[in-house]
Design a protein around this motif. Structure first.
Motif, mmCIF file in Angstrom:
data_model
loop_
_atom_site.group_PDB
_atom_site.id
_atom_site.type_symbol
_atom_site.label_atom_id
_atom_site.label_comp_id
_atom_site.label_asym_id
_atom_site.label_seq_id
_atom_site.Cartn_x
_atom_site.Cartn_y
_atom_site.Cartn_z
ATOM 1 N N ALA A 1 0.857 -1.248 0.078
ATOM 2 C CA ALA A 1 0.075 -0.124 -0.037
ATOM 3 C C ALA A 1 0.921 1.357 -0.032
ATOM 4 C CB ALA A 1 -1.023 -0.087 1.190
ATOM 5 N N ASP A 2 2.004 1.141 0.831
ATOM 6 C CA ASP A 2 2.911 2.424 0.801
ATOM 7 C C ASP A 2 3.462 2.655 -0.666
ATOM 8 O OD1 ASP A 2 3.907 4.455 2.306
ATOM 9 O OD2 ASP A 2 5.830 3.669 2.245
ATOM 10 N N ILE A 3 3.946 1.405 -1.177
ATOM 11 C CA ILE A 3 4.592 1.681 -2.573
ATOM 12 C C ILE A 3 3.219 2.262 -3.443
ATOM 13 C CG2 ILE A 3 5.272 0.191 -4.487
ATOM 14 C CD1 ILE A 3 6.586 -1.704 -2.563
ATOM 15 N N ALA A 4 2.124 1.781 -3.445
ATOM 16 C CA ALA A 4 1.170 2.335 -4.323
ATOM 17 C C ALA A 4 1.155 3.759 -3.952
ATOM 18 C CB ALA A 4 -0.131 1.599 -4.240
ATOM 19 N N ARG A 5 1.108 4.146 -2.784
ATOM 20 C CA ARG A 5 0.876 5.425 -2.387
ATOM 21 C C ARG A 5 1.996 6.413 -2.951
ATOM 22 N NH1 ARG A 5 3.426 8.697 0.536
ATOM 23 N NH2 ARG A 5 4.546 7.066 1.586
ATOM 24 N N GLU A 6 3.358 6.182 -2.657
ATOM 25 C CA GLU A 6 4.421 6.868 -3.253
ATOM 26 C C GLU A 6 4.309 6.834 -4.759
ATOM 27 O OE1 GLU A 6 7.734 8.771 -3.179
ATOM 28 O OE2 GLU A 6 6.611 8.155 -1.437
ATOM 29 N N ILE A 7 3.862 5.824 -5.624
ATOM 30 C CA ILE A 7 4.128 5.783 -7.062
ATOM 31 C C ILE A 7 2.855 6.606 -7.486
ATOM 32 C CG2 ILE A 7 3.239 4.480 -9.119
ATOM 33 C CD1 ILE A 7 4.564 2.103 -7.630
ATOM 34 N N LEU A 8 1.709 6.874 -6.770
ATOM 35 C CA LEU A 8 0.910 7.766 -7.224
ATOM 36 C C LEU A 8 1.174 9.260 -6.912
ATOM 37 C CD1 LEU A 8 -2.359 5.927 -6.088
ATOM 38 C CD2 LEU A 8 -1.868 6.381 -8.107
ATOM 39 N N GLU A 9 1.833 9.320 -5.795
ATOM 40 C CA GLU A 9 2.242 10.799 -5.416
ATOM 41 C C GLU A 9 3.624 11.266 -6.528
ATOM 42 O OE1 GLU A 9 3.251 10.993 -1.385
ATOM 43 O OE2 GLU A 9 1.038 11.369 -0.970
ATOM 44 N N GLN A 10 4.237 10.509 -7.142
ATOM 45 C CA GLN A 10 5.107 10.688 -7.895
ATOM 46 C C GLN A 10 4.650 11.046 -9.116
ATOM 47 O OE1 GLN A 10 7.799 7.142 -8.074
ATOM 48 N NE2 GLN A 10 9.062 7.635 -6.049
ATOM 49 N N ASN A 11 3.372 10.611 -9.382
ATOM 50 C CA ASN A 11 2.521 10.748 -10.708
ATOM 51 C C ASN A 11 1.885 12.044 -10.490
ATOM 52 O OD1 ASN A 11 3.300 8.762 -13.210
ATOM 53 N ND2 ASN A 11 3.257 7.568 -11.245
ATOM 54 N N GLY A 12 2.009 12.837 -9.262
ATOM 55 C CA GLY A 12 1.263 14.037 -9.022
ATOM 56 C C GLY A 12 -0.177 13.484 -8.551
ATOM 57 N N ILE A 13 -0.477 12.402 -7.997
ATOM 58 C CA ILE A 13 -1.832 12.219 -7.474
ATOM 59 C C ILE A 13 -1.798 12.118 -6.048
ATOM 60 C CG2 ILE A 13 -3.548 10.633 -7.682
ATOM 61 C CD1 ILE A 13 -3.071 9.870 -10.206
ATOM 62 N N ALA A 14 -2.413 12.961 -5.261
ATOM 63 C CA ALA A 14 -2.507 12.845 -3.976
ATOM 64 C C ALA A 14 -3.004 11.334 -3.334
ATOM 65 C CB ALA A 14 -3.328 14.018 -3.165
ATOM 66 N N ALA A 15 -2.202 10.780 -2.348
ATOM 67 C CA ALA A 15 -3.064 9.715 -1.927
ATOM 68 C C ALA A 15 -2.527 9.527 -0.561
ATOM 69 C CB ALA A 15 -2.282 8.533 -2.810
ATOM 70 N N VAL A 16 -3.446 8.703 0.237
ATOM 71 C CA VAL A 16 -3.302 8.504 1.740
ATOM 72 C C VAL A 16 -3.775 7.102 1.941
ATOM 73 C CG1 VAL A 16 -3.996 10.731 2.481
ATOM 74 C CG2 VAL A 16 -5.580 8.863 2.164
ATOM 75 N N ILE A 17 -2.844 6.472 2.830
ATOM 76 C CA ILE A 17 -3.382 4.889 3.288
ATOM 77 C C ILE A 17 -4.294 4.992 4.526
ATOM 78 C CG2 ILE A 17 -2.273 2.888 4.177
ATOM 79 C CD1 ILE A 17 0.163 3.675 2.924
ATOM 80 N N MET B 1 -7.965 -4.820 5.251
ATOM 81 C CA MET B 1 -6.798 -4.456 4.283
ATOM 82 C C MET B 1 -6.496 -3.030 4.571
ATOM 83 S SD MET B 1 -6.866 -6.946 2.265
ATOM 84 C CE MET B 1 -7.045 -7.308 0.569
ATOM 85 N N TYR B 2 -5.324 -2.759 4.135
ATOM 86 C CA TYR B 2 -4.706 -1.417 3.930
ATOM 87 C C TYR B 2 -5.292 -0.763 2.445
ATOM 88 C CZ TYR B 2 -1.517 -2.853 7.507
ATOM 89 O OH TYR B 2 -1.111 -3.336 8.815
ATOM 90 N N GLU B 3 -5.914 0.183 2.345
ATOM 91 C CA GLU B 3 -6.437 0.949 1.336
ATOM 92 C C GLU B 3 -5.851 2.126 0.948
ATOM 93 O OE1 GLU B 3 -10.731 1.429 2.010
ATOM 94 O OE2 GLU B 3 -11.052 -0.880 1.905
ATOM 95 N N VAL B 4 -5.408 2.366 -0.224
ATOM 96 C CA VAL B 4 -4.983 3.790 -0.770
ATOM 97 C C VAL B 4 -6.038 4.397 -1.270
ATOM 98 C CG1 VAL B 4 -3.213 4.694 -2.290
ATOM 99 C CG2 VAL B 4 -2.738 2.443 -1.141
ATOM 100 N N HIS B 5 -6.376 5.739 -0.789
ATOM 101 C CA HIS B 5 -7.435 6.491 -1.450
ATOM 102 C C HIS B 5 -6.787 7.522 -2.086
ATOM 103 C CE1 HIS B 5 -11.011 4.979 1.539
ATOM 104 N NE2 HIS B 5 -9.988 3.969 1.162
ATOM 105 N N VAL B 6 -7.538 8.246 -3.087
ATOM 106 C CA VAL B 6 -7.340 9.263 -3.965
ATOM 107 C C VAL B 6 -8.427 10.180 -3.954
ATOM 108 C CG1 VAL B 6 -5.587 8.027 -5.262
ATOM 109 C CG2 VAL B 6 -7.719 7.958 -6.082
ATOM 110 N N PRO B 7 -8.434 11.465 -4.451
ATOM 111 C CA PRO B 7 -9.593 12.353 -4.622
ATOM 112 C C PRO B 7 -10.443 11.501 -6.005
ATOM 113 C CG PRO B 7 -7.543 13.502 -4.567
ATOM 114 C CD PRO B 7 -7.181 12.057 -4.574
ATOM 115 N N ALA B 8 -11.618 11.414 -5.729
ATOM 116 C CA ALA B 8 -12.425 11.064 -6.808
ATOM 117 C C ALA B 8 -12.168 11.421 -8.187
ATOM 118 C CB ALA B 8 -13.966 11.150 -6.342
ATOM 119 N N GLY B 9 -11.856 12.610 -8.530
ATOM 120 C CA GLY B 9 -11.423 13.114 -9.751
ATOM 121 C C GLY B 9 -10.297 12.424 -10.457
ATOM 122 N N ASP B 10 -9.431 11.714 -9.490
ATOM 123 C CA ASP B 10 -8.105 11.110 -9.949
ATOM 124 C C ASP B 10 -8.127 9.721 -10.005
ATOM 125 O OD1 ASP B 10 -6.809 13.768 -10.398
ATOM 126 O OD2 ASP B 10 -6.190 13.699 -8.255
#
Length: 73
Positions: A17-33, A46-55
């Protein structure tokens, strides 16, 4: 301005989940676990990665194309 956040990825492993969050942030998408693990029975949840709905669609495309995050759970 409050945004609606939605689940883009989930894993039983916090590291994935942390890797997914990091990859999203590197691509300009805000993400939280969001930790959805049961505190009494950690085998559940589970650990969930959430992003703004528009992204969401862009985030899912990035995660799908990232081979390191593919797992069988």
């Amino acid at each position: 301005m409050a945004e609606n956040w939605v689940k883009a990825y989930q894993s039983a492993q916090v590291m994935r989940a942390d890797i997914a969050r990091e990859i999203l942030e590197q691509n300009g998408i805000a993400a939280v676990i969001v930790d959805k693990k049961d505190s009494n029975y950690p085998v559940f949840g589970m650990y969930e990665v959430h992003v703004p709905a528009g992204d969401l669609s862009q985030a899912q495309m990035i995660i799908t194309n990232e081979g390191a995050l593919n797992e069988s759970e």
